[in-house]
Design an enzyme around this catalytic site. Structure first.
Site, short mmCIF file in Angstrom:
data_model
loop_
_atom_site.label_atom_id
_atom_site.label_comp_id
_atom_site.label_asym_id
_atom_site.label_seq_id
_atom_site.Cartn_x
_atom_site.Cartn_y
_atom_site.Cartn_z
N GLU A 27 0.66 -1.28 0.12
CA GLU A 27 -0.19 -0.14 -0.15
C GLU A 27 0.85 1.18 -0.03
O GLU A 27 2.05 1.19 0.52
CB GLU A 27 -0.96 -0.11 1.45
CG GLU A 27 -1.78 1.31 1.35
CD GLU A 27 -2.68 1.13 2.56
OE1 GLU A 27 -2.20 0.36 3.78
OE2 GLU A 27 -3.56 1.85 2.74
N LYS A 64 -9.46 2.20 -2.60
CA LYS A 64 -9.71 1.54 -1.12
C LYS A 64 -10.91 2.06 -0.69
O LYS A 64 -11.30 3.31 -0.62
CB LYS A 64 -8.75 2.08 -0.33
CG LYS A 64 -8.61 1.33 1.23
CD LYS A 64 -7.37 1.92 2.04
CE LYS A 64 -7.48 1.25 3.40
NZ LYS A 64 -6.27 1.97 4.24
N CYS A 93 -5.30 -3.22 2.53
CA CYS A 93 -5.18 -2.94 3.99
C CYS A 93 -6.33 -3.01 4.85
O CYS A 93 -6.93 -4.13 5.09
CB CYS A 93 -4.41 -1.72 4.27
SG CYS A 93 -3.41 -1.39 5.71
O1 LIG Z 1 -1.73 6.91 5.38
C1 LIG Z 1 -1.34 6.57 4.15
O2 LIG Z 1 -0.94 7.74 3.61
C2 LIG Z 1 -1.87 5.51 3.62
N1 LIG Z 1 -2.79 4.79 4.24
C3 LIG Z 1 -2.48 3.86 5.30
O3 LIG Z 1 -1.31 3.63 5.80
C4 LIG Z 1 -3.65 3.15 5.93
C5 LIG Z 1 -4.37 4.25 6.78
S1 LIG Z 1 -3.67 5.02 8.13
N2 LIG Z 1 -3.19 2.19 6.70
C6 LIG Z 1 -4.17 1.16 7.30
O4 LIG Z 1 -5.35 1.04 6.53
C7 LIG Z 1 -3.59 0.16 8.39
C8 LIG Z 1 -5.01 -0.66 8.71
C9 LIG Z 1 -4.70 -1.16 10.32
O5 LIG Z 1 -3.49 -1.09 10.70
C10 LIG Z 1 -5.57 -2.06 10.89
O6 LIG Z 1 -6.50 -2.43 10.20
O7 LIG Z 1 -5.24 -2.30 12.07
#
Ligand SMILES: O=C(O)CNC(=O)[C@H](CS)NC(=O)CCC(=O)C(=O)O
Length: 272
Positions: free
Chosen positions: A40, A114, A155
């Site tokens: 991701e 997403k 994710c």
């Molecule tokens: O922030 C960005 O630039 C890109 N997006 C991410 O890295 C995303 C949102 S912070 N990460 C996740 O979805 C982790 C989910 C997770 O850790 C869980 O389901 O426990």
């Protein structure tokens, strides 16, 4: 099918992240991979929306996407870019968190935004508000390939079993789940969630992951995972950057589904 999962630590500089990924894609090709997957937000992991606004592109002129298409064609392999952060032109300035499946001819065969946003307060020190920076998608996606149908997720989507169910019902035998998982939830949930999604749908799960310290306030769990349709962990990428290679036997899908045909046993019911 020889499959390679790329695990690395993306930082704030898309050009530097691209160099890292390109080198690893080349290494994976040299090892004979026919399908290579990246995590991701392979192009940038940043907690500053202003910085993202300054360095990100729209899909049509994104140099990361263009380079990956060239590499897929030059090396003759299928490539999943787990996701790119891209400008959308939306009036609220939010980005897309978009996955791309690229053919060995360098064509974009599918893309997926997403759907589920990680808006979560894990504890006092760790909160995420993904929907502040990213616009959620509304469309589930299955792509047809020579390896069968591939369902795309990203994710946090892995916590929503009905999405995976829909993809499997639409014919997916492989589901991709690129990630930048949090270390805390990673330890507690990562492997269980992915094994459950594989078992209940009789699909391969391919989950390339970011790892390590991405910035002063952001770290990721690593442990890129390949799970068989029977739920076996075929490979775990550990904590450090690197390439995880597995040779998938696609006939395992049919074998698993014949042993436990639960995918065909959904029933309508009343209540609660
Ligand atoms: O922030 C960005 O630039 C890109 N997006 C991410 O890295 C995303 C949102 S912070 N990460 C996740 O979805 C982790 C989910 C997770 O850790 C869980 O389901 O426990």
């Amino acid at each position: 099918m020889k499959t390679a999962l790329i695990q690395f630590t993306a930082g704030e500089d898309p050009a530097a992240n691209l160099e890292t990924v390109r080198q690893m894609v080349r290494d994976a090709a040299r090892s004979g991979a026919a399908f290579v997957l990246t995590p991701e937000v392979s192009n940038i992991l940043s907690s500053s929306r202003r910085h993202q606004q300054a360095v990100l592109y729209h899909e049509a002129d994104d140099p990361f996407l263009a380079a990956m298409r060239e590499d897929a064609a030059a090396l003759g392999l299928w490539l999943l870019i787990g996701s790119l952060a891209l400008k959308t032109g939306d009036s609220d300035g939010r980005f897309a968190n978009r996955s791309f499946l690229i053919s060995p001819e360098g064509e974009i065969m599918a893309h997926y935004d997403k759907i589920h946003m990680f808006d979560v307060e894990i504890d006092e020190t760790e909160t995420y508000r993904e929907s502040a920076a990213y616009r959620p998608g509304t469309q589930a996606v299955v792509a047809d390939t020579q390896f069968g149908k591939i369902g795309l997720t990203i994710c946090y989507d892995m916590r929503f079993p009905h999405l995976f169910r829909k993809l499997a019902k639409a014919g997916a035998t492989i589901i991709t789940a690129p990630a930048a998982f949090s270390p805390v939830t990673g330890k507690a949930h990562w492997q269980s969630l992915l094994r459950a999604r594989a078992i209940e749908n009789g699909v391969f799960i391919l989950a390339p992951a970011q790892c390590g310290q991405n910035g002063p306030t952001r770290a990721t769990h690593g442990h890129s995972l390949v799970v068989s349709p029977w739920g076996e962990v075929l490979a775990d990428g550990g904590d450090a950057p690197g390439i995880t290679m597995v040779d998938l036997d696609l006939a395992d899908v049919g074998r698993s589904r014949r042993r436990v045909p639960s995918l065909d046993h959904d029933r309508e019911f009343e209540g609660p």
